[in-house]
Write a protein that holds these residues in place. Structure first.
Motif, mmCIF file in Angstrom:
data_model
loop_
_atom_site.group_PDB
_atom_site.id
_atom_site.type_symbol
_atom_site.label_atom_id
_atom_site.label_comp_id
_atom_site.label_asym_id
_atom_site.label_seq_id
_atom_site.Cartn_x
_atom_site.Cartn_y
_atom_site.Cartn_z
ATOM 1 N N GLN A 209 0.823 -1.201 0.000
ATOM 2 C CA GLN A 209 0.000 0.000 0.000
ATOM 3 C C GLN A 209 0.869 1.267 0.000
ATOM 4 O O GLN A 209 0.549 2.246 -0.676
ATOM 5 N N MET A 210 1.938 1.245 0.749
ATOM 6 C CA MET A 210 2.847 2.398 0.747
ATOM 7 C C MET A 210 3.420 2.630 -0.635
ATOM 8 O O MET A 210 3.486 3.757 -1.140
ATOM 9 N N TRP A 211 3.856 1.542 -1.261
ATOM 10 C CA TRP A 211 4.500 1.629 -2.565
ATOM 11 C C TRP A 211 3.532 2.080 -3.654
ATOM 12 O O TRP A 211 3.883 2.876 -4.519
ATOM 13 N N ARG A 212 2.308 1.571 -3.629
ATOM 14 C CA ARG A 212 1.352 1.899 -4.694
ATOM 15 C C ARG A 212 1.123 3.393 -4.823
ATOM 16 O O ARG A 212 1.123 3.939 -5.924
ATOM 17 N N PHE A 278 -8.097 6.071 -1.194
ATOM 18 C CA PHE A 278 -7.102 5.496 -2.091
ATOM 19 C C PHE A 278 -7.149 3.979 -1.941
ATOM 20 O O PHE A 278 -6.931 3.452 -0.842
ATOM 21 N N GLY A 279 -7.421 3.284 -3.035
ATOM 22 C CA GLY A 279 -7.477 1.831 -2.951
ATOM 23 C C GLY A 279 -7.347 1.193 -4.317
ATOM 24 O O GLY A 279 -7.435 1.862 -5.355
ATOM 25 N N GLY A 280 -7.158 -0.114 -4.313
ATOM 26 C CA GLY A 280 -7.075 -0.842 -5.563
ATOM 27 C C GLY A 280 -8.462 -1.104 -6.125
ATOM 28 O O GLY A 280 -9.461 -1.078 -5.393
ATOM 29 N N VAL A 281 -8.535 -1.381 -7.424
ATOM 30 C CA VAL A 281 -9.836 -1.663 -8.027
ATOM 31 C C VAL A 281 -10.452 -2.933 -7.455
ATOM 32 O O VAL A 281 -11.668 -3.142 -7.562
ATOM 33 N N TRP A 282 -9.635 -3.772 -6.832
ATOM 34 C CA TRP A 282 -10.150 -5.000 -6.226
ATOM 35 C C TRP A 282 -11.024 -4.724 -5.009
ATOM 36 O O TRP A 282 -11.687 -5.621 -4.491
ATOM 37 N N GLU A 283 -11.040 -3.471 -4.534
ATOM 38 C CA GLU A 283 -11.914 -3.096 -3.421
ATOM 39 C C GLU A 283 -13.362 -2.906 -3.881
ATOM 40 O O GLU A 283 -14.283 -2.801 -3.064
ATOM 41 N N TYR A 309 -0.026 3.432 -10.746
ATOM 42 C CA TYR A 309 0.565 2.131 -10.417
ATOM 43 C C TYR A 309 -0.463 1.033 -10.692
ATOM 44 O O TYR A 309 -1.656 1.173 -10.399
ATOM 45 N N ALA A 310 -0.002 -0.064 -11.236
ATOM 46 C CA ALA A 310 -0.877 -1.220 -11.449
ATOM 47 C C ALA A 310 -0.038 -2.474 -11.620
ATOM 48 O O ALA A 310 1.171 -2.417 -11.821
ATOM 49 N N HIS A 395 8.392 -4.851 -1.833
ATOM 50 C CA HIS A 395 7.571 -3.853 -1.141
ATOM 51 C C HIS A 395 7.889 -3.805 0.350
ATOM 52 O O HIS A 395 7.757 -2.760 0.998
ATOM 53 N N ARG A 396 8.298 -4.948 0.899
ATOM 54 C CA ARG A 396 8.668 -4.968 2.322
ATOM 55 C C ARG A 396 9.910 -4.129 2.566
ATOM 56 O O ARG A 396 10.012 -3.432 3.581
ATOM 57 N N TYR A 397 10.855 -4.172 1.632
ATOM 58 C CA TYR A 397 12.053 -3.337 1.772
ATOM 59 C C TYR A 397 11.675 -1.856 1.784
ATOM 60 O O TYR A 397 12.257 -1.059 2.524
#
Length: 433
Positions: A209-212, A278-283, A309-310, A395-397
């Motif tokens: 989520q941070m990265w997106r 702010f969210g992904g289309v999967w929401e 981002y996608a 993304h964890r990094y």
């Protein structure tokens, strides 16, 4: 069609699979039973609503009685799935067809874990490069060959509460705002209506989520990020600092919660306690099920360059030691039939990659899906890297170095520098496969 003729060493395969899994536990995997050339094995990681829709697509294709029947195997999302797929491909005992995120191709294609698609055979089943957005098609290419065919694009977008927007008088502004200042102004007006927050954005403990959001806005500045093994990460530090500073300014416990996680942010928006999300289309299925008055659109271009981002769910041919031409021909037909029926896949919020579906009246009537259907024209995937992509540690990094920046206690420049240093350590290592 012959399988890729490569010699693999067991040690390299095991180390490669471990790296591809992003540090996940290596798990054994048995190949699916193959009784005849008509029985196809299909692996994917679709669960929940996506899984139901995918099952329906597979049933529809099986119902064509086209000389084959596909059996789907659903595996756990993330490292477990990608580890099993890597090991199955490494041993040449993989399924006939599998789903892979586009962001993972860079870790699989170079090492021979995937086989390329034959463009002539795709044409025979009615699938052509011209049927896909250029950036989406290009993401599946490696070394001049096509290694993945996109089913969809699933971007990060902006949802908004239509009732709150009308009361705040910002409905038109949402469509036209083109600067950070205008975005903040709209968010503050919405906060006055909700009495709690103007924006919901959950990121705590979630590097993806941070990265997106970061990568969307970073690319909107026109900056790029290139990760070439053996060379330091090619990044724009000034653009990164500008982006991180802006994101942190939104997380002030007024515009948005300083420390919200994904579940809290979704719940807040669903209960009308914010105007933007702010969210992904999967929401989308969750929001629709709540009977909430809302709409969705691409994240506004706040820094001059359209960017979003996608990632994409794609179809790949995992490496097999022996390939049956007849079975492979059936796989091509199966993928073509799923693509041509993918308007149902759009119901889950995803943007079908197959453009004849996007251009159909049935899709154009879908709201809010058709509002953001243009995103694939300027989509931004993760930078290509063997250690990156969905379900990896990339993304964890980012989270390890940037979460404190989002929380307000870390310096943007220092946080981004820490992330780049971590990338450089990985770039200095040879690709495991």
């Amino acid at each position: 069609m012959a399988s890729i003729d490569r010699q693999f060493s067991r040690r390299r395969l095991l180390s490669g699979a471990a790296a591809l899994a992003g540090g996940g536990l290596l798990l054994g995997c048995a190949p699916g039973a193959r009784n005849s050339a008509e029985d196809l094995t299909y692996w994917h990681l679709m669960s929940g609503g996506d899984g139901v829709v995918m099952a329906g697509l597979v049933d529809a294709v099986n119902g064509l009685n086209a000389g084959f029947r596909a059996t789907q195997t659903v595996l756990a999302w993330g490292p477990p799935y990608y580890t099993k797929l890597a090991m199955a491909s490494a041993g040449g005992r993989a399924p006939d067809l599998a789903v892979m995120h586009a962001s993972r191709i860079a870790g699989y294609a170079p090492g021979g874990l995937l086989e390329p698609w034959d463009l002539d055979e795709l044409a025979e089943v009615g699938i052509h490069e011209s049927d896909f957005p250029p950036l989406v098609w290009q993401k599946g290419m490696y070394d001049g060959k096509l290694y993945s065919i996109a089913l969809d694009t699933h971007p990060f977008v902006l949802y908004y509460n239509t009732d709150h927007a009308r009361k705040a008088g910002v409905t038109s502004a949402l469509k036209t705002m083109d600067s950070p200042e205008e975005f903040v102004e709209v968010a503050r007006k919405l906060q006055q209506v909700t009495g709690k927050h103007g924006l919901s954005y959950g990121y705590l403990g979630d590097g993806s989520q941070m990265w997106r959001l970061f990568y969307t806005l970073y690319r909107q500045t026109g900056a790029e990020m290139k990760l070439v093994p053996g060379s330091p990460a090619d990044v724009d530090e000034a653009a990164a600092v500008k982006t991180l500073t802006f994101v942190r300014s939104l997380l002030d416990d007024n515009i948005a919660s300083r420390s919200g996680d994904g579940g809290t942010a979704t719940s807040e928006f669903l209960h009308g306690e914010s105007g933007l999300f702010f969210g992904g289309v999967w929401e989308l299925p969750v929001l629709k099920a709540a009977k909430l008055g809302f709409d969705a659109q691409p994240i506004p271009t706040l820094f001059g360059t359209p960017a979003a981002y996608a990632d994409s769910h794609t179809f790949v041919l995992p490496r097999q030691s022996k390939v049956s031409p007849e079975r492979r021909k059936h796989v091509y037909r199966m993928v073509a039939e799923i693509l041509k029926r993918s308007v149902s896949w759009a119901g889950a919020g995803h943007i079908p990659a197959y453009q004849p579906v996007i251009e159909s009246p049935e899709y154009q009537q879908l709201k809010p899906q058709s509002n953001y259907a243009g995103i694939p024209e300027y989509v931004n995937y993760d930078p290509d890297a063997w250690f990156g992509g969905a379900g990896s540690d990339f993304h964890r990094y980012f989270a390890e170095n940037v979460q404190n920046v989002y929380l307000g206690s870390g310096d943007p420049a220092a946080g981004f520098d820490g992330f780049v240093k971590r990338l450089n350590v990985l770039l200095d290592r040879p690709q495991p496969v």
